[in-house]
Design a protein around this motif. Structure first.
Motif, short mmCIF file in Angstrom:
data_model
loop_
_atom_site.label_atom_id
_atom_site.label_comp_id
_atom_site.label_asym_id
_atom_site.label_seq_id
_atom_site.Cartn_x
_atom_site.Cartn_y
_atom_site.Cartn_z
N LEU A 68 16.30 34.96 76.30
CA LEU A 68 17.73 34.74 76.25
C LEU A 68 18.36 35.94 75.57
CD1 LEU A 68 17.68 31.04 74.99
CD2 LEU A 68 17.60 31.88 77.35
N GLU A 69 19.45 36.44 76.14
CA GLU A 69 20.13 37.59 75.57
C GLU A 69 21.60 37.25 75.40
OE1 GLU A 69 20.33 42.34 76.44
OE2 GLU A 69 20.60 41.03 78.19
N VAL A 70 22.14 37.62 74.24
CA VAL A 70 23.57 37.46 73.99
C VAL A 70 24.10 38.85 73.66
CG1 VAL A 70 25.32 36.35 72.57
CG2 VAL A 70 23.23 35.11 73.13
N ILE A 71 25.18 39.23 74.35
CA ILE A 71 25.74 40.57 74.23
C ILE A 71 27.20 40.45 73.79
CG2 ILE A 71 26.28 42.71 75.47
CD1 ILE A 71 24.12 41.60 77.58
N ALA A 72 27.53 41.19 72.74
CA ALA A 72 28.92 41.25 72.26
C ALA A 72 29.36 42.71 72.30
CB ALA A 72 29.04 40.69 70.85
N PRO A 73 30.23 43.08 73.25
CA PRO A 73 30.70 44.46 73.31
C PRO A 73 31.45 44.84 72.02
CG PRO A 73 31.52 43.20 75.19
CD PRO A 73 30.85 42.24 74.26
N VAL A 74 31.28 46.08 71.59
CA VAL A 74 31.94 46.57 70.38
C VAL A 74 33.00 47.61 70.74
CG1 VAL A 74 31.60 47.73 68.15
CG2 VAL A 74 29.88 46.10 68.99
N THR A 75 32.60 48.65 71.47
CA THR A 75 33.55 49.69 71.88
C THR A 75 33.21 50.18 73.28
OG1 THR A 75 32.20 51.50 70.98
CG2 THR A 75 33.87 50.55 69.52
N GLY A 76 34.20 50.69 73.99
CA GLY A 76 34.02 51.33 75.28
C GLY A 76 33.93 50.35 76.44
N PRO A 77 34.36 50.79 77.63
CA PRO A 77 34.30 49.94 78.83
C PRO A 77 32.88 49.83 79.38
CG PRO A 77 35.25 52.08 79.37
CD PRO A 77 35.03 52.06 77.89
N SER A 78 32.57 48.63 79.89
CA SER A 78 31.24 48.34 80.45
C SER A 78 31.34 47.10 81.34
CB SER A 78 30.25 48.07 79.31
OG SER A 78 30.61 46.88 78.62
N VAL A 79 30.23 46.71 81.95
CA VAL A 79 30.24 45.45 82.70
C VAL A 79 30.48 44.27 81.77
CG1 VAL A 79 28.82 46.22 84.64
CG2 VAL A 79 27.72 45.16 82.69
N TYR A 80 30.19 44.46 80.50
CA TYR A 80 30.39 43.38 79.53
C TYR A 80 31.88 43.20 79.21
CZ TYR A 80 25.54 44.89 79.03
OH TYR A 80 24.26 45.28 79.29
N THR A 81 32.58 44.28 78.93
CA THR A 81 34.01 44.17 78.64
C THR A 81 34.77 43.74 79.89
OG1 THR A 81 34.34 46.54 79.04
CG2 THR A 81 34.00 45.84 76.75
N GLU A 82 34.35 44.27 81.03
CA GLU A 82 34.97 43.89 82.31
C GLU A 82 34.87 42.38 82.52
OE1 GLU A 82 33.19 44.51 86.60
OE2 GLU A 82 34.08 46.39 85.89
N PHE A 83 33.70 41.82 82.27
CA PHE A 83 33.46 40.40 82.43
C PHE A 83 34.32 39.59 81.45
CE2 PHE A 83 31.17 36.44 81.61
CZ PHE A 83 30.91 35.99 82.88
N LEU A 84 34.34 40.00 80.18
CA LEU A 84 35.16 39.28 79.19
C LEU A 84 36.63 39.30 79.58
CD1 LEU A 84 33.64 40.34 75.75
CD2 LEU A 84 33.72 38.03 76.73
N ASP A 85 37.10 40.45 80.05
CA ASP A 85 38.51 40.56 80.45
C ASP A 85 38.84 39.64 81.62
OD1 ASP A 85 38.88 42.46 78.47
OD2 ASP A 85 38.86 44.17 79.84
N ARG A 86 37.92 39.53 82.58
CA ARG A 86 38.16 38.72 83.78
C ARG A 86 37.88 37.25 83.58
NH1 ARG A 86 34.85 41.90 87.44
NH2 ARG A 86 33.53 40.08 87.33
N CYS A 87 36.80 36.94 82.85
CA CYS A 87 36.30 35.57 82.82
C CYS A 87 36.27 34.93 81.43
CB CYS A 87 34.89 35.51 83.38
SG CYS A 87 34.71 36.21 85.02
#
Length: 164
Positions: A68-87
């Motif tokens: 299991l992996e949990v990811i919390a973006p800190v800085t910079g654009p990525s698939v992670y920030t993109e996902f948080l912004d959309r969903c």
């Protein structure tokens, strides 16, 4: 594509502790191992075809044999920030692993040929290679294809052993 069971399920969140707590309660995750401030540099990672430069806090655990992996973006654009912004926070991807670098390349090429383009890819310290492919219009936000070299697998095995 690879013919196997996914090796990892991953969530993106703004609050590692809260997501870890819920996953521990709901799916029986064991002890969490945190890796704060993981830097994905432009020399080693691309996002949407351009050099990437971002930082994320990552936490790993196991429920049975599944990482299991949990990811919390800190800085910079990525698939992670993109996902948080959309969903918003939520289930982000599953990961399948290739046995070696050649099979990794073949699986990525096959995914693209089958209509799931690479959205983000790179190489982590220790030689782990990854590619996030997406068939978003078909309901598949991200599948991560990875090559996990022996040195990184040893780290993952250690994290899994710490669950007891």
């Amino acid at each position: 594509m690879l013919d196997q069971t996914p090796v990892q399920i991953a969530w993106v969140t703004t609050d590692l502790a809260a997501t870890e707590k819920v996953l521990t309660a709901l799916v029986g995750a064991g002890k969490w191992t945190r890796m704060p401030g993981v830097h994905f540099s432009p020399e080693m990672c691309t996002y949407r075809g351009r050099p990437a430069d971002f930082v994320a806090d990552i936490s790993l655990s196991y429920a049975g044999d599944t990482q299991l992996e949990v990811i919390a973006p800190v800085t910079g654009p990525s698939v992670y920030t993109e996902f948080l912004d959309r969903c918003g926070p939520g289930l982000h991807h599953i990961c399948v692993a290739a046995a070696d670098g050649d099979r990794f390349e073949a699986a990525v090429s096959e995914a693209e040929r089958d209509g799931a383009p690479v959205v983000m890819s790179g190489t982590m310290p220790g030689g782990m290679r990854f590619a996030y492919v997406s068939a978003e219009n078909s309901g598949v936000p991200y599948i991560e294809i990875a090559y996990i070299p022996p040195q990184i697998q040893a780290l993952f095995d250690h994290i899994k052993q710490e669950q007891n």
